[in-house]
Design a protein around this motif. Structure first.
Motif, PDB file in Angstrom:
ATOM      1  N   ASN A 168      -0.536  -7.187  -3.037  1.00  0.00           N
ATOM      2  CA  ASN A 168      -1.793  -7.607  -2.423  1.00  0.00           C
ATOM      3  C   ASN A 168      -1.895  -9.121  -2.260  1.00  0.00           C
ATOM      4  O   ASN A 168      -2.832  -9.613  -1.626  1.00  0.00           O
ATOM      5  CB  ASN A 168      -2.979  -7.095  -3.251  1.00  0.00           C
ATOM      6  CG  ASN A 168      -3.115  -5.592  -3.178  1.00  0.00           C
ATOM      7  OD1 ASN A 168      -2.589  -4.956  -2.270  1.00  0.00           O
ATOM      8  ND2 ASN A 168      -3.804  -5.010  -4.143  1.00  0.00           N
ATOM      9  N   SER A 175     -11.070   0.855  -2.747  1.00  0.00           N
ATOM     10  CA  SER A 175     -10.230   0.279  -1.718  1.00  0.00           C
ATOM     11  C   SER A 175     -11.027  -0.780  -0.959  1.00  0.00           C
ATOM     12  O   SER A 175     -12.210  -1.003  -1.230  1.00  0.00           O
ATOM     13  CB  SER A 175      -9.739   1.375  -0.773  1.00  0.00           C
ATOM     14  OG  SER A 175      -8.785   0.864   0.141  1.00  0.00           O
ATOM     15  N   GLN A 176     -10.356  -1.429  -0.004  1.00  0.00           N
ATOM     16  CA  GLN A 176     -10.995  -2.461   0.803  1.00  0.00           C
ATOM     17  C   GLN A 176     -10.567  -2.303   2.254  1.00  0.00           C
ATOM     18  O   GLN A 176      -9.412  -1.976   2.536  1.00  0.00           O
ATOM     19  CB  GLN A 176     -10.573  -3.862   0.333  1.00  0.00           C
ATOM     20  CG  GLN A 176     -10.990  -4.227  -1.083  1.00  0.00           C
ATOM     21  CD  GLN A 176     -12.339  -4.902  -1.117  1.00  0.00           C
ATOM     22  OE1 GLN A 176     -13.363  -4.257  -0.968  1.00  0.00           O
ATOM     23  NE2 GLN A 176     -12.352  -6.204  -1.303  1.00  0.00           N
ATOM     24  N   TYR A 209      -6.933  -0.457  -4.722  1.00  0.00           N
ATOM     25  CA  TYR A 209      -6.940  -1.867  -5.100  1.00  0.00           C
ATOM     26  C   TYR A 209      -7.438  -2.071  -6.529  1.00  0.00           C
ATOM     27  O   TYR A 209      -6.848  -2.828  -7.291  1.00  0.00           O
ATOM     28  CB  TYR A 209      -7.832  -2.671  -4.147  1.00  0.00           C
ATOM     29  CG  TYR A 209      -7.245  -2.887  -2.782  1.00  0.00           C
ATOM     30  CD1 TYR A 209      -6.390  -3.956  -2.531  1.00  0.00           C
ATOM     31  CD2 TYR A 209      -7.530  -2.018  -1.739  1.00  0.00           C
ATOM     32  CE1 TYR A 209      -5.837  -4.154  -1.276  1.00  0.00           C
ATOM     33  CE2 TYR A 209      -6.983  -2.207  -0.478  1.00  0.00           C
ATOM     34  CZ  TYR A 209      -6.147  -3.271  -0.252  1.00  0.00           C
ATOM     35  OH  TYR A 209      -5.592  -3.453   0.985  1.00  0.00           O
ATOM     36  N   TYR A 210      -8.515  -1.389  -6.864  1.00  0.00           N
ATOM     37  CA  TYR A 210      -9.171  -1.654  -8.147  1.00  0.00           C
ATOM     38  C   TYR A 210      -9.357  -0.362  -8.939  1.00  0.00           C
ATOM     39  O   TYR A 210      -9.973   0.586  -8.440  1.00  0.00           O
ATOM     40  CB  TYR A 210     -10.547  -2.283  -7.940  1.00  0.00           C
ATOM     41  CG  TYR A 210     -10.548  -3.536  -7.108  1.00  0.00           C
ATOM     42  CD1 TYR A 210     -10.075  -4.739  -7.621  1.00  0.00           C
ATOM     43  CD2 TYR A 210     -11.037  -3.528  -5.805  1.00  0.00           C
ATOM     44  CE1 TYR A 210     -10.075  -5.896  -6.857  1.00  0.00           C
ATOM     45  CE2 TYR A 210     -11.043  -4.679  -5.031  1.00  0.00           C
ATOM     46  CZ  TYR A 210     -10.561  -5.853  -5.561  1.00  0.00           C
ATOM     47  OH  TYR A 210     -10.562  -6.992  -4.807  1.00  0.00           O
ATOM     48  N   TYR A 245      -4.654  -9.069   2.347  1.00  0.00           N
ATOM     49  CA  TYR A 245      -5.393  -8.135   1.497  1.00  0.00           C
ATOM     50  C   TYR A 245      -6.498  -8.846   0.706  1.00  0.00           C
ATOM     51  O   TYR A 245      -6.773  -8.499  -0.438  1.00  0.00           O
ATOM     52  CB  TYR A 245      -4.434  -7.425   0.544  1.00  0.00           C
ATOM     53  CG  TYR A 245      -3.275  -6.755   1.250  1.00  0.00           C
ATOM     54  CD1 TYR A 245      -3.451  -5.554   1.933  1.00  0.00           C
ATOM     55  CD2 TYR A 245      -2.015  -7.341   1.250  1.00  0.00           C
ATOM     56  CE1 TYR A 245      -2.388  -4.933   2.587  1.00  0.00           C
ATOM     57  CE2 TYR A 245      -0.941  -6.727   1.901  1.00  0.00           C
ATOM     58  CZ  TYR A 245      -1.138  -5.529   2.566  1.00  0.00           C
ATOM     59  OH  TYR A 245      -0.083  -4.924   3.214  1.00  0.00           O
TER      60      TYR A 245
END
Length: 367
Positions: A43, A252-253, A310-311, A58
Motif C-alpha cells: 500500500n 477497504s478504501q 486495508y485495515y 493507495y
C-alpha cells in the motif's frame, strides 16, 4: 531461478520485502517473493500519474518512527526529504489542526486560552468514565462530548462503518491531545518520505541476486510447484486457512483522483472531513513529496466494507475470530506470519519494518 528456495515469502509490502532483503543479504538465503499485485511496495506504492505528478496509489503514506534501528535500516535504501506531516479537519466551516491542540480549541470556541486555561477547560468538560471500554470512552474522558461530536463520532463511522462505542480503545488511544500550539500530526523523532519515492526504495531493497520476484501471482496457484523450506506469509490470515473459521472483517478504501489546473488545491497535504461529504479526507501529495509542478492531483478517500483489505477491524467479535486463526498458525512449524493482515493488527509502516527486523533476528538466532 533456483531449483529450490530456502524461503517463500508471500506479499511484497514492507513486512515481506524487509524480511526478504534480510534473509538474502545477511544469511545468503534463496528467497522467492510472491506478490499478487503488479508491483512491489504494498500500500506504500507510489507512481507518476498521466500529468507527471507523483501520487500515492493507495492513500497517503508518511514514514515516521521512534525506533532508531528502523530508521537506520530504511536509510540504507533512500534519502529522506524531512517532510513534517500536518493535518487539518474541516469543522463548522473552519479548517482546524488535528490532533486537537490549543489553536483548535481557541479557534472553534472563539476563546483565548493559554495552556493552563485549556487544561482547566478540558478538565471541566471531560466525562468521568470509570473503566475505559471502547473508543468513545477514550475521547469523552479526554475532551468531552462537544469535541467528540465535532471531530470523532462521524469520522469514525465513515472510516469503520460503526460508531466509536463499537471499537476497541486502541483506535482513539493513538491520537494525541496537545495543550500547546504544536500542530504536527506525529510526534516521532524521525519523519519524512523518500526523496525519489517509495517505489524506488523497494526497488533498491529487493535488488539482490538471491531474491526472485514473482508478480501478478496468487501464491496458492504456485505453492505446489515451488520447492522451499519455510514460508513467510504477510497476507490475510483467514485467506491462508481457507476461511475455515469464517471471514475476518476488513475495511477497504476507494480512491477518487482528480488533476487540477492549479499549483496547490489546499493548505496542507491532508484535510479531514469528519462531518461533511461521504469521503473522509482529501490528500494532495505535492505537499509531502515536495514536487514542483504547475498542476496538482488530489485524491478523495471513501472507506468501504468490501474490496481490497486495508485495515483489520478492531472489534471484540473480530478478535475472537482471529484468536482461532492464531491457534491454527501456532501449530505450524515451518510457517511464519508477519504484518498487518497476517497478524490482524494495525501496524504503521515503521512497525511493519520493526516486526520483520525482529522476526529476522528470531530466525537468524534459531538456525
Amino acid at each position: 531461478m533456483p531449483d529450490k528456495y530456502d524461503y517463500l515469502v508471500v506479499g511484497a509490502g514492507f513486512a515481506g520485502s524487509v524480511i526478504s532483503e534480510r534473509l538474502a543479504s545477511e544469511l545468503n538465503k534463496k528467497v522467492m517473493l510472491v506478490e499478487r499485485r503488479s508491483h512491489v511496495g504494498g500500500n506504500s506504492y507510489d507512481c507518476y500519474d498521466d500529468a507527471g505528478i507523483l501520487v500515492h496509489k493507495y492513500g497517503a503514506h508518511i514514514f515516521h518512527t521512534n525506533h532508531g534501528d528502523v530508521w537506520q535500516y530504511v536509510n540504507r535504501f533512500a534519502q529522506w526529504n524531512g517532510y513534517v506531516h500536518r493535518v487539518l479537519a474541516y469543522v463548522d466551516g473552519l479548517k482546524l489542526p488535528i490532533p486537537i491542540n490549543l489553536t483548535t480549541v481557541n479557534t472553534l470556541l472563539r476563546k483565548n486560552f493559554n495552556e493552563q486555561g485549556l487544561r482547566d477547560y478540558l478538565a471541566s468538560v471531560r466525562v468521568d468514565i470509570g473503566e475505559i471500554k471502547n473508543s468513545r470512552d477514550v475521547v469523552l474522558s479526554q475532551v468531552g462530548e462537544f469535541f467528540y461530536e465535532k471531530f470523532f463520532k462521524n469520522y469514525t463511522y465513515k472510516q469503520w462503518g460503526v460508531y466509536p462505542e463499537a471499537l476497541s480503545p486502541e483506535v482513539t488511544k493513538r491520537i494525541p491531545l496537545r495543550f500547546n500550539t504544536d500542530d504536527r500530526y506525529f510526534g516521532d523523532k524521525y519523519e519524512g518520505l523518500p526523496v525519489d519515492g517509495f517505489f524506488k526504495l523497494f526497488d533498491r531493497m529487493l535488488d539482490h541476486k538471491n531474491i526472485t520476484i514473482t508478480l501478478n501471482t496468487d501464491y496458492k496457484k504456485i505453492i505446489n510447484d515451488v520447492k522451499f523450506d519455510y514460508l513467510i506469509y504477510t497476507g490475510p490470515i483467514d485467506y491462508f486457512f481457507d476461511n475455515m473459521h469464517g471471514e475476518l472483517p476488513y475495511r477497504s478504501q476507494r480512491f477518487e483522483f482528480e488533476t487540477l489546473d492549479v499549483e496547490y488545491y489546499q493548505e496542507v497535504a491532508v484535510v479531514n472531513y469528519p462531518n461533511d461529504h461521504l469521503f473522509t479526507k482529501i490528500t494532495e501529495s505535492k505537499h509531502f513529496t515536495k514536487q514542483r509542478h504547475p498542476r496538482t492531483t488530489i485524491v478523495r478517500e471513501f472507506p468501504e466494507a468490501v474490496g481490497e483489505p486495508y485495515y483489520p477491524v478492531p472489534m471484540e467479535s473480530a478478535a475472537a475470530i482471529y484468536a482461532k486463526y492464531k491457534g491454527e498458525a501456532d501449530k505450524l512449524k515451518t510457517v511464519y506470519f508477519a504484518g498487518r493482515l497476517a497478524e490482524y493488527k494495525y501496524y504503521n509502516m515503521d512497525q511493519a519494518v520493526k516486526r520483520s527486523l525482529d522476526l529476522f533476528q528470531t530466525i537468524a538466532t534459531s538456525k
